[in-house]
Design a protein around this motif. Structure first.
Motif, short mmCIF file in Angstrom:
data_model
loop_
_atom_site.label_atom_id
_atom_site.label_comp_id
_atom_site.label_asym_id
_atom_site.label_seq_id
_atom_site.Cartn_x
_atom_site.Cartn_y
_atom_site.Cartn_z
N VAL A 149 -29.96 -17.70 19.94
CA VAL A 149 -29.02 -18.07 19.30
C VAL A 149 -28.60 -19.48 19.78
O VAL A 149 -28.15 -20.35 19.11
CB VAL A 149 -27.92 -17.28 19.00
CG1 VAL A 149 -26.45 -17.78 18.87
CG2 VAL A 149 -28.14 -15.92 18.24
N ALA A 150 -28.28 -19.61 21.29
CA ALA A 150 -27.80 -20.93 21.93
C ALA A 150 -28.79 -22.02 21.51
O ALA A 150 -27.90 -23.13 21.53
CB ALA A 150 -27.76 -20.48 23.38
N GLN A 151 -29.79 -21.98 21.25
CA GLN A 151 -30.58 -23.05 20.63
C GLN A 151 -30.34 -23.63 19.36
O GLN A 151 -31.11 -24.49 18.74
CB GLN A 151 -32.21 -22.73 21.20
CG GLN A 151 -32.31 -22.52 22.70
CD GLN A 151 -33.85 -21.78 22.90
OE1 GLN A 151 -34.29 -21.59 21.98
NE2 GLN A 151 -34.05 -21.84 24.28
N ILE A 152 -29.97 -22.81 18.48
CA ILE A 152 -29.66 -23.23 17.34
C ILE A 152 -28.64 -24.16 17.09
O ILE A 152 -27.43 -24.12 17.39
CB ILE A 152 -29.11 -21.79 16.29
CG1 ILE A 152 -30.28 -20.66 16.32
CG2 ILE A 152 -28.94 -22.53 15.00
CD1 ILE A 152 -30.03 -19.40 15.61
N PRO A 153 -28.79 -25.21 16.48
CA PRO A 153 -27.76 -26.35 16.42
C PRO A 153 -26.68 -25.89 15.67
O PRO A 153 -26.74 -25.21 14.69
CB PRO A 153 -28.56 -27.48 15.54
CG PRO A 153 -29.97 -27.27 15.92
CD PRO A 153 -30.03 -25.85 15.80
N PHE A 154 -25.40 -26.15 16.06
CA PHE A 154 -24.08 -25.81 15.48
C PHE A 154 -23.98 -24.25 15.09
O PHE A 154 -23.34 -23.80 14.05
CB PHE A 154 -23.90 -26.73 14.22
CG PHE A 154 -23.85 -28.04 14.47
CD1 PHE A 154 -23.00 -28.72 15.24
CD2 PHE A 154 -25.06 -28.77 14.02
CE1 PHE A 154 -22.86 -30.47 15.59
CE2 PHE A 154 -25.35 -30.20 14.30
CZ PHE A 154 -24.10 -30.83 14.97
N PHE A 155 -24.66 -23.49 16.08
CA PHE A 155 -24.61 -22.04 15.84
C PHE A 155 -23.15 -21.46 15.76
O PHE A 155 -22.91 -20.47 15.07
CB PHE A 155 -25.30 -21.17 16.79
CG PHE A 155 -24.69 -21.34 18.08
CD1 PHE A 155 -23.64 -20.24 18.43
CD2 PHE A 155 -24.99 -21.95 19.24
CE1 PHE A 155 -23.21 -20.26 19.84
CE2 PHE A 155 -24.46 -22.17 20.39
CZ PHE A 155 -23.53 -21.24 20.77
N GLU A 156 -22.05 -22.28 16.45
CA GLU A 156 -20.73 -21.54 16.24
C GLU A 156 -20.31 -21.89 14.82
O GLU A 156 -18.89 -21.02 14.63
CB GLU A 156 -19.93 -22.19 17.30
CG GLU A 156 -19.61 -23.61 16.91
CD GLU A 156 -20.64 -24.58 17.43
OE1 GLU A 156 -20.42 -26.00 17.28
OE2 GLU A 156 -21.77 -24.48 17.75
N GLU A 157 -20.83 -22.51 14.16
CA GLU A 157 -20.39 -22.75 12.78
C GLU A 157 -20.76 -21.69 11.63
O GLU A 157 -20.22 -21.79 10.51
CB GLU A 157 -20.53 -24.00 12.27
CG GLU A 157 -19.84 -25.05 12.97
CD GLU A 157 -20.38 -26.54 12.52
OE1 GLU A 157 -21.16 -26.46 11.40
OE2 GLU A 157 -19.82 -27.67 13.16
N GLU A 158 -21.63 -20.71 12.21
CA GLU A 158 -22.36 -19.85 11.21
C GLU A 158 -21.86 -18.34 11.53
O GLU A 158 -21.08 -18.13 12.66
CB GLU A 158 -23.89 -19.70 11.43
CG GLU A 158 -24.63 -21.08 11.26
CD GLU A 158 -26.10 -21.04 11.12
OE1 GLU A 158 -26.54 -19.74 10.53
OE2 GLU A 158 -26.81 -21.82 11.67
#
Length: 430
Positions: free
Chosen positions: A28-37
């Motif tokens: 998850v931490a490697q997903i760009p802008f994961f905090e917006e999902e």
């Protein structure tokens, strides 16, 4: 006190969901802008096993627990950080075992790259006590932070020597920040904080110490540091966990050579030092569970003139495991129920890429074995605490711990393979 960042809050919430472990959080931490999902959207991007059977009520409970943990951190004067935060220790982030979430109380080192882990037996000889103090003072004078585990013996000596010399020290704990174990070190923990040091753990508030936690704690100590100084250890001591981790991370391991007096007395707590200093390459590699080519990173300290070698040793890139041709279907030839009625479990190795169904099958087998081993370890822990026996003196317990280490590493590698296969399938879809 610093508020928990948005990215860390998302990772913390996910960590509260059953089935979402370190590997899933790392993805998850490697997903760009994961905090917006949203949480559901993030779960959908993980391997199937990671997000299985998670419904709206489970997510709601995870959100509530993450909020409760943040509140407890605030009340305790602590903070929660993740690999997404600039404060996260850079050396730890480079390892394969980096916990995605850390609970921190106090101040981490201003120059985290200059950190050394000084660890060892809970029962050092008189020479061991002298060496622990001498080496700690040496590193403090060079401006290094001293990392250890707040345990009895060498760990406490390292923390105290660092404080006495006016240095910085970090205590890595095997439980939540709501307590200090052993309880006799509460004053030492308070002194560390008062002197500008830190208490750090990957475990949430409320987590009590369990045997398996100490193995992970030892690896984190090694992850925090450029290298590990193993002051003294016997051949089955817990200090070997951090020592093996340091070598496994491509970093150095320093081993003080025992005095003639300790050797003449055949002191049990120096046997690992003797073997790593003067044993055969095969014996050393077997003790550290590494390749013989890795032994070049062992630094034997025979006199003070050897100390400078530790300062000039920079760790190279983390070594990658060599490819193995063993078919994935043959990783286990015994059932979980029979695991401890036969020979100890050998560490499974990964083959070239295979179809996801087989990977999922091995994943499940590993989980079953790990659950069984954890249950046995917990039984041992409760029994030993009740009867006042020393856990690390029991041979069967030590074998269980070794099997647990091997299974955890195998599961991590299987999950990485599974994630890679899922991503490849997504790319191939029209």
């Amino acid at each position: 006190m610093t508020d928990t960042s948005t990215k860390t809050t998302v990772l913390l919430t996910l960590s509260m969901l059953k089935g979402v472990g370190p590997a899933a959080l790392r993805n998850v931490a490697q997903i760009p802008f994961f905090e917006e999902e949203g949480i559901l959207e993030l779960l959908a991007q993980l391997p199937r096993n990671a997000g299985a059977n998670i419904d709206a009520s489970a997510i709601s409970a995870a959100v509530a627990e993450a909020g409760r943990q943040s509140d407890m951190a605030q009340s305790a004067g602590a903070r929660i950080i993740s690999t997404a935060d600039p404060e996260y220790p850079s050396l730890l982030k480079r390892t394969k075992d980096d916990p995605q979430i850390l609970f921190v109380k106090g101040k981490l080192a201003e120059a985290p790259e200059k950190s050394v882990a000084i660890i060892g037996t809970r029962e050092p000889t008189e020479h061991g006590k002298i060496i622990a103090n001498r080496l700690t003072k040496f590193f403090v004078e060079e401006g290094w932070s001293v990392v250890s585990g707040l345990a009895l013996g060498c760990d406490a000596l390292a923390h105290e020597a660092a404080l006495d010399a006016g240095g910085h020290t970090v205590a890595v704990l095997a439980h939540g920040l709501q307590t200090v174990a052993p309880s006799r070190h509460k004053k030492l923990a308070a002194r560390i904080l008062e002197s500008g040091g830190a208490l750090v753990t990957e475990y949430k508030f409320g987590q009590e110490p369990l045997p398996t936690n100490f193995v992970k704690r030892d690896r984190i100590q090694a992850g925090f540091a450029q290298g590990v100084v193993m002051v003294q250890s016997d051949l089955v001591g817990g200090s070997l966990h951090a020592s093996r981790a340091s070598i496994g991370y491509g970093r150095w391991l320093a081993v003080p050579f025992p005095t003639d007096l300790d050797v003449s007395r055949s002191e049990p707590k120096i046997q690992a030092n003797l073997l790593l200093a003067d044993g055969t390459p095969k014996e050393k590699a077997a003790l550290l569970k590494c390749e013989q080519r890795d032994l070049e990173r062992i630094i034997t300290l025979r006199s003070k003139s050897d100390y400078a070698r530790m300062l000039g040793t920079q760790h190279p890139a983390e070594p990658q495991p060599a490819p193995v041709q063993e078919p994935i279907g043959d990783l286990f030839s015994i059932s979980p129920a029979a695991a401890y009625t036969s020979a100890p479990i050998a560490a499974p190795t990964l083959p070239p890429v295979q179809p996801p169904p087989k990977v999922n099958r091995v994943n499940q087998i590993l989980l079953e074995h790990i659950k069984m081993v954890e249950e046995q370890l917990e039984v041992y822990h409760r029994g030993f605490v009740e009867h006042g026996r020393e856990i690390d003196q029991n041979n069967h317990y030590q074998q269980l711990m070794r099997d647990f280490d091997q299974l955890q590493e195998s599961l991590r590698r299987v999950r990485e393979l599974e994630f890679t296969l899922v991503q490849e399938q997504k790319v191939q879809q029209p």
